[in-house]
Design a protein around this motif. Structure first.
Motif, PDB file in Angstrom:
ATOM      1  N   UNK A  42       4.846 -10.485   2.376  1.00 53.98           N
ATOM      2  CA  UNK A  42       5.506 -10.143   1.119  1.00 53.98           C
ATOM      3  C   UNK A  42       4.905 -10.919  -0.048  1.00 53.98           C
ATOM      4  N   UNK A  43       4.617 -12.218   0.167  1.00 60.78           N
ATOM      5  CA  UNK A  43       4.040 -13.042  -0.886  1.00 60.78           C
ATOM      6  C   UNK A  43       2.649 -12.553  -1.266  1.00 60.78           C
ATOM      7  N   UNK A  44       1.887 -12.133  -0.261  1.00 60.62           N
ATOM      8  CA  UNK A  44       0.530 -11.649  -0.522  1.00 60.62           C
ATOM      9  C   UNK A  44       0.559 -10.400  -1.399  1.00 60.62           C
ATOM     10  N   UNK A  45       1.481  -9.494  -1.094  1.00 59.45           N
ATOM     11  CA  UNK A  45       1.599  -8.259  -1.890  1.00 59.45           C
ATOM     12  C   UNK A  45       2.047  -8.590  -3.307  1.00 59.45           C
ATOM     13  N   UNK A  46       3.044  -9.460  -3.433  1.00 63.15           N
ATOM     14  CA  UNK A  46       3.588  -9.787  -4.756  1.00 63.15           C
ATOM     15  C   UNK A  46       2.570 -10.509  -5.627  1.00 63.15           C
ATOM     16  N   UNK A  47       1.840 -11.492  -5.046  1.00 60.60           N
ATOM     17  CA  UNK A  47       0.855 -12.252  -5.827  1.00 60.60           C
ATOM     18  C   UNK A  47      -0.242 -11.344  -6.359  1.00 60.60           C
TER      19      UNK A  47
END
Length: 324
Positions: A161-166
């Motif tokens: 999720x963090x990878x997509x958001x960043x």
């Protein structure tokens, strides 16, 4: 044959190493449990000795027959060409030896099974304690692995999720800077155009850094996914081992309960025979017990029925019947 010989070598220490301290089977109420247990143990020891002697005899016979069969087998399976008469002669001699050899091996296998059953009955408490402890250990391992899997799954979801958001945030910042630059140009805002250009360059650098960070995050994601596969394999192994031990423990419990059933059935047969004797002495006829059929559990496929009841009834005297 070699497996049976190896098994025979393992039988002797188990049988000889047991004492009378371990109860074989639960005794019935109002019985001398210690005496009954010791008698049961001694009977099993004697049976093991007798069966082992017979097993050794069959194994020796099979070994001697195989010693004679081996050269014939080599001729039949070898590259040497034999004329028809010689080939027929070799096959006939080989088959003549193979039939009793296979018979001796079958008898040896049957005896080995009977010995193993008696050894398990002698040592069933120790064996069952080991099985249940091992099952508990595998169940604890499975629980620990499931907790580790949950932790890994949670961490994997967070990183994904963090990878997509960043990456989305960095791309949106670059898009916003480009939009601001275009609007400044359209409205002739020189100062705004300069600031928007600076923001666009900064956003481009941030996007490049975000893409590199995203690449590293995906490496971590792949590693976590691989670790989950390994954990799942360990969970499956723990479940498989637990089920295997559970089956082994159930088979042992089945053997013990079969002996318990037979013991209780003997008592029930004696009571039925005494009732039969009382009714016979009263001049009546036994009707309901004539339909009795009790299966004998364990080895063999015997049953106890009315014939056994009738035969047993003659061993009871009036005094036996009256001593309720």
């Amino acid at each position: 044959m070699n497996e049976l010989q190896a098994s025979t070598e393992q039988h002797e220490p188990l049988a000889s190493g047991l004492g009378c301290s371990e109860t074989i089977l639960p005794s019935l109420p109002n019985s001398d449990s210690t005496h009954a247990a010791c008698e049961k143990k001694q009977r099993l020891f004697d049976e093991i000795d007798q069966l082992t002697t017979r097993l050794d005899k069959y194994l020796r016979a099979a070994e001697e027959q195989y010693f004679e069969m081996a050269p014939l087998e080599a001729l039949l399976e070898g590259d040497e060409e034999l004329d028809a008469n010689r080939l027929r002669e070799v096959r006939s001699e080989y088959n003549t030896l193979k039939l009793p050899h296979n018979s001796n091996k079958h008898h040896a296998w049957t005896l080995d099974t009977q010995i193993t059953r008696r050894e398990q009955l002698l040592n069933h408490k120790t064996l069952m304690a080991g099985y249940t402890e091992s099952m508990a250990n595998w169940k604890a391992d499975e629980q620990e692995l499931n907790e580790k899997r949950d932790s890994l799954s949670t961490r994997l979801e967070q990183i994904q999720q963090q990878a997509v958001e960043d990456l989305a945030k960095a791309r949106q910042a670059e898009t916003d800077a480009a939009t601001a630059y275009a609007q400044s140009v359209a409205w002739g805002d020189t100062e705004g155009e300069k600031n928007a250009n600076t923001d666009a360059q900064k956003a481009a650098k941030n996007l490049a850094a975000a893409i590199e960070h995203n690449r590293r995050q995906h490496l971590i994601i792949n590693a976590l996914e691989q670790e989950l596969v390994i954990v799942d394999q360990h969970i499956a192994e723990a479940q498989k081992e637990h089920l295997a031990l559970q089956r082994t423990a159930l088979l042992l419990a089945e053997k013990v309960m079969e002996e318990q059933w037979n013991k209780i059935a003997h008592v029930l047969m004696d009571m039925g025979a005494k009732l039969w004797a009382a009714q016979r002495l009263l001049g009546g006829d036994q009707l309901s017990l004539r339909r009795l059929v009790l299966p004998k559990e364990g080895e063999g496929f015997d049953t106890w029925g009315s014939r056994e009841l009738a035969d047993r009834s003659y061993k009871f005297t009036v005094e036996d019947i009256l001593s309720l």
